[in-house]
Design a protein around this motif. Structure first.
Motif, PDB file in Angstrom:
ATOM      1  N   PRO A  74       0.807  -1.232   0.000  1.00 57.24           N
ATOM      2  CA  PRO A  74       0.000   0.000   0.000  1.00 57.24           C
ATOM      3  C   PRO A  74       0.834   1.272   0.000  1.00 57.24           C
ATOM      4  N   ARG A  81      -4.198   2.377  -4.172  1.00 55.48           N
ATOM      5  CA  ARG A  81      -4.233   1.362  -3.117  1.00 55.48           C
ATOM      6  C   ARG A  81      -5.473   0.477  -3.208  1.00 55.48           C
ATOM      7  N   SER A  82      -6.558   1.021  -3.740  1.00 56.55           N
ATOM      8  CA  SER A  82      -7.785   0.228  -3.841  1.00 56.55           C
ATOM      9  C   SER A  82      -7.590  -0.992  -4.737  1.00 56.55           C
ATOM     10  N   GLU A 110      -6.949  -4.317  -2.836  1.00 57.18           N
ATOM     11  CA  GLU A 110      -7.963  -4.960  -1.998  1.00 57.18           C
ATOM     12  C   GLU A 110      -8.199  -6.390  -2.473  1.00 57.18           C
ATOM     13  N   THR A 111      -8.385  -7.288  -1.533  1.00 50.47           N
ATOM     14  CA  THR A 111      -8.535  -8.696  -1.895  1.00 50.47           C
ATOM     15  C   THR A 111      -9.456  -9.418  -0.925  1.00 50.47           C
ATOM     16  N   ARG A 112     -10.058 -10.487  -1.415  1.00 50.01           N
ATOM     17  CA  ARG A 112     -10.911 -11.326  -0.575  1.00 50.01           C
ATOM     18  C   ARG A 112     -10.258 -12.659  -0.269  1.00 50.01           C
ATOM     19  N   ARG A 126      -3.179 -13.037  -3.753  1.00 45.13           N
ATOM     20  CA  ARG A 126      -3.826 -12.069  -4.634  1.00 45.13           C
ATOM     21  C   ARG A 126      -3.043 -11.967  -5.931  1.00 45.13           C
ATOM     22  N   GLN A 146       1.543 -11.033   1.874  1.00 40.90           N
ATOM     23  CA  GLN A 146       0.095 -11.039   2.055  1.00 40.90           C
ATOM     24  C   GLN A 146      -0.265 -11.803   3.323  1.00 40.90           C
ATOM     25  N   GLU A 191      -5.288  -9.327   3.398  1.00 40.73           N
ATOM     26  CA  GLU A 191      -4.760  -8.062   2.909  1.00 40.73           C
ATOM     27  C   GLU A 191      -3.345  -8.223   2.384  1.00 40.73           C
TER      28      GLU A 191
END
Length: 223
Positions: free
Chosen positions: A6, A12-13, A16-18, A22, A159, A165
């Protein structure tokens, strides 16, 4: 190598990860804020597929401007344009799969992957020790572009499954990764050859904090 964090990108958006790991290539276009070598700016731009297509089609546009009487005929030859794009994408920028077996010895590739695991776990252990992390799982994710005949482009990130994140790294942690990850005999170019051989371009080194001994933490802090 570009360390993704970041603190090293403007958008930075995009990080974003779920889930982890990533993936970045083919998903988002990063806008480097710092830590990205200026000599590689062209390389990250070159990852944009549309720009590559436009570069391949540029000679057709030039031809239409020079030979105006044939401009209509050239513009109506989409098959030739498609063939040109496919040839550049599959034979100029990349190595066809049937020719990849000879780019590196299998045993050498295995040694390279073993070394990557060792170095990755060492890096994660140092980060965990300095942050006094005792729970959770960290991932060192090394992702490369599959374009073989130009300068390798490698994204490296730490990560965490907590969040999940992409971890914000300190400058000291970034410097440690740059210094240790791709020391000889394992280079970015060699890892790319290994990845081409296996057709795998994302490597994920994991470390469960519960498996890190007190001795390993002390050794990491003193390194």
């Amino acid at each position: 190598m570009f360390i993704v964090s970041p603190s090293t990108v403007w958008n930075r958006s995009a990080l974003e990860t779920r889930q982890v790991p990533r993936r970045i290539f083919g998903r988002v276009l990063l806008l480097p804020r710092r830590g990205f070598p200026l000599r590689l700016i062209w390389r990250i731009v070159f990852e944009t597929q549309m720009l590559r297509f436009l570069a391949v089609l540029a000679p057709f546009v030039v031809a239409m401007l020079i030979w105006r009487q044939s401009a209509l005929a050239i513009a109506q030859a989409p098959l030739l344009m498609i063939v040109a794009i496919l040839f550049v994408e599959t034979n100029v920028l990349r190595i066809p799969k049937e020719r990849r077996e000879k780019i590196i010895d299998r045993a050498e590739a295995d040694r390279g992957l073993d070394l990557l695991q060792v170095r990755g776990r060492t890096i994660l252990t140092r980060i965990a020790a300095r942050r006094k992390l005792e729970r959770g799982v960290l991932h060192l994710v090394i992702e490369q572009s599959d374009m073989a005949h130009i300068t390798p482009l490698t994204f490296v990130s730490v990560q965490s499954e907590a969040g999940p994140e992409i971890v914000r790294l300190s400058r000291e942690e970034e410097a440690m990764i740059r210094k240790t990850l791709f020391e000889a005999p394992l280079s970015e170019r060699k890892l790319l050859r290994i990845n081409l051989l296996e057709n795998v371009f994302l490597r994920d080194v994991t470390l469960d904090m519960r498996g890190v001994s007190a001795h390993a933490r002390l050794a990491a802090l003193s390194a």
